[in-house]
Design an enzyme around this catalytic site. Structure first.
Site, PDB file in Angstrom:
ATOM      1  N   ASP A   1       0.332  -1.388  -0.097  1.00  0.00           N
ATOM      2  CA  ASP A   1       0.213   0.235   0.364  1.00  0.00           C
ATOM      3  C   ASP A   1       0.855   1.051  -0.168  1.00  0.00           C
ATOM      4  O   ASP A   1       1.793   1.070   0.448  1.00  0.00           O
ATOM      5  CB  ASP A   1      -0.595  -0.239   1.184  1.00  0.00           C
ATOM      6  CG  ASP A   1      -2.285   0.829   1.061  1.00  0.00           C
ATOM      7  OD1 ASP A   1      -1.962   2.154   0.862  1.00  0.00           O
ATOM      8  OD2 ASP A   1      -2.937   0.668   1.312  1.00  0.00           O
TER       9      ASP A   1
ATOM     10  N   ASN B   1     -13.657  -2.967   2.273  1.00  0.00           N
ATOM     11  CA  ASN B   1     -13.771  -1.813   2.938  1.00  0.00           C
ATOM     12  C   ASN B   1     -14.563  -1.644   1.367  1.00  0.00           C
ATOM     13  O   ASN B   1     -14.127  -1.894   0.666  1.00  0.00           O
ATOM     14  CB  ASN B   1     -12.770  -0.799   2.572  1.00  0.00           C
ATOM     15  CG  ASN B   1     -12.057   0.027   3.635  1.00  0.00           C
ATOM     16  OD1 ASN B   1     -12.244  -0.772   4.640  1.00  0.00           O
ATOM     17  ND2 ASN B   1     -11.387   0.766   3.231  1.00  0.00           N
TER      18      ASN B   1
ATOM     19  N   GLN C   1     -14.016   3.222   1.557  1.00  0.00           N
ATOM     20  CA  GLN C   1     -13.424   2.395  -0.102  1.00  0.00           C
ATOM     21  C   GLN C   1     -13.492   3.723  -1.143  1.00  0.00           C
ATOM     22  O   GLN C   1     -14.245   4.377  -0.735  1.00  0.00           O
ATOM     23  CB  GLN C   1     -14.290   1.652  -0.266  1.00  0.00           C
ATOM     24  CG  GLN C   1     -14.275   0.425  -2.170  1.00  0.00           C
ATOM     25  CD  GLN C   1     -15.253  -0.437  -2.672  1.00  0.00           C
ATOM     26  OE1 GLN C   1     -16.172  -0.372  -2.143  1.00  0.00           O
ATOM     27  NE2 GLN C   1     -15.011  -1.076  -3.305  1.00  0.00           N
TER      28      GLN C   1
ATOM     29  N   VAL D   1     -11.598   2.437  -4.019  1.00  0.00           N
ATOM     30  CA  VAL D   1     -11.019   2.429  -5.396  1.00  0.00           C
ATOM     31  C   VAL D   1     -12.520   1.314  -5.140  1.00  0.00           C
ATOM     32  O   VAL D   1     -12.481   0.145  -4.065  1.00  0.00           O
ATOM     33  CB  VAL D   1      -9.880   1.677  -5.779  1.00  0.00           C
ATOM     34  CG1 VAL D   1      -9.564   0.766  -7.096  1.00  0.00           C
ATOM     35  CG2 VAL D   1      -9.042   2.625  -5.621  1.00  0.00           C
TER      36      VAL D   1
ATOM     37  N   HIS E   1     -10.851  -5.504  -3.509  1.00  0.00           N
ATOM     38  CA  HIS E   1      -9.246  -5.506  -2.832  1.00  0.00           C
ATOM     39  C   HIS E   1      -9.319  -5.693  -1.068  1.00  0.00           C
ATOM     40  O   HIS E   1     -10.469  -4.933  -0.477  1.00  0.00           O
ATOM     41  CB  HIS E   1      -8.459  -4.134  -3.113  1.00  0.00           C
ATOM     42  CG  HIS E   1      -8.055  -2.895  -2.793  1.00  0.00           C
ATOM     43  ND1 HIS E   1      -9.798  -2.393  -3.448  1.00  0.00           N
ATOM     44  CD2 HIS E   1      -8.170  -2.301  -1.680  1.00  0.00           C
ATOM     45  CE1 HIS E   1      -9.564  -0.507  -2.367  1.00  0.00           C
ATOM     46  NE2 HIS E   1      -8.111  -1.165  -1.861  1.00  0.00           N
TER      47      HIS E   1
ATOM     48  N   HIS F   1      -7.360  -5.185   1.782  1.00  0.00           N
ATOM     49  CA  HIS F   1      -6.126  -5.336   2.800  1.00  0.00           C
ATOM     50  C   HIS F   1      -5.383  -5.867   3.975  1.00  0.00           C
ATOM     51  O   HIS F   1      -5.848  -6.272   4.793  1.00  0.00           O
ATOM     52  CB  HIS F   1      -6.419  -3.740   3.873  1.00  0.00           C
ATOM     53  CG  HIS F   1      -6.970  -2.647   2.974  1.00  0.00           C
ATOM     54  ND1 HIS F   1      -5.752  -1.509   2.555  1.00  0.00           N
ATOM     55  CD2 HIS F   1      -8.046  -1.727   2.204  1.00  0.00           C
ATOM     56  CE1 HIS F   1      -6.690  -0.623   1.689  1.00  0.00           C
ATOM     57  NE2 HIS F   1      -7.853  -1.029   1.468  1.00  0.00           N
TER      58      HIS F   1
END
Length: 125
Positions: A41, A97, A104, A106, A110, A112
């Site tokens: 990240d 998220n 969120q 994007v 995905h 984390h």
């Protein structure tokens, strides 16, 4: 065609993750499977903060992914486990998220992977 796929098809720009995968934006890919990849990240919230991302951009969030392709969700979680074992002590927090109100930013699903000195009361590190 599902409503989620229709929304994605209407998007004119590929997500930042798709652009990373295509080599348009530089990123360190730390692990990869046939259908997912993991990167660091760029704004880490913990000593170890990696993102695990499906290579397909068909799903905006984890709820859509779970409903549409549970095998891919299993692969994402397996890759999260593998990168946590390699880059941390194997203990990790996995966060998806879902929606703007949950942070969120994007809308290409995905996960984390957070690790390193976390405790029950810490959200990020």
């Amino acid at each position: 065609m599902s409503e989620a796929l229709t929304r994605l098809d209407a998007m004119s720009e590929p997500s930042i993750f798709k652009r990373i995968l295509q080599g348009e934006i530089p990123a360190e890919i730390v692990a990869e499977t046939e259908n997912a990849f993991a990167i660091r990240d760029i704004a880490p919230q913990a000593p170890v903060h990696l993102l695990v991302i499906p290579k397909t951009s068909h799903y905006r969030n984890v709820v859509e992914l779970a409903a549409g392709d549970p095998d891919l969700l299993t692969e994402v979680i397996g890759l999260a486990n593998a990168v946590a074992a390699e880059h941390a002590d194997g203990d990790f927090r996995l966060i998806f998220n879902t929606g703007e109100g949950a942070g969120q930013t994007v809308f290409h699903v995905h996960a984390h992977v957070l690790a390193g000195g976390l405790n029950e009361k810490s959200l990020g590190g």
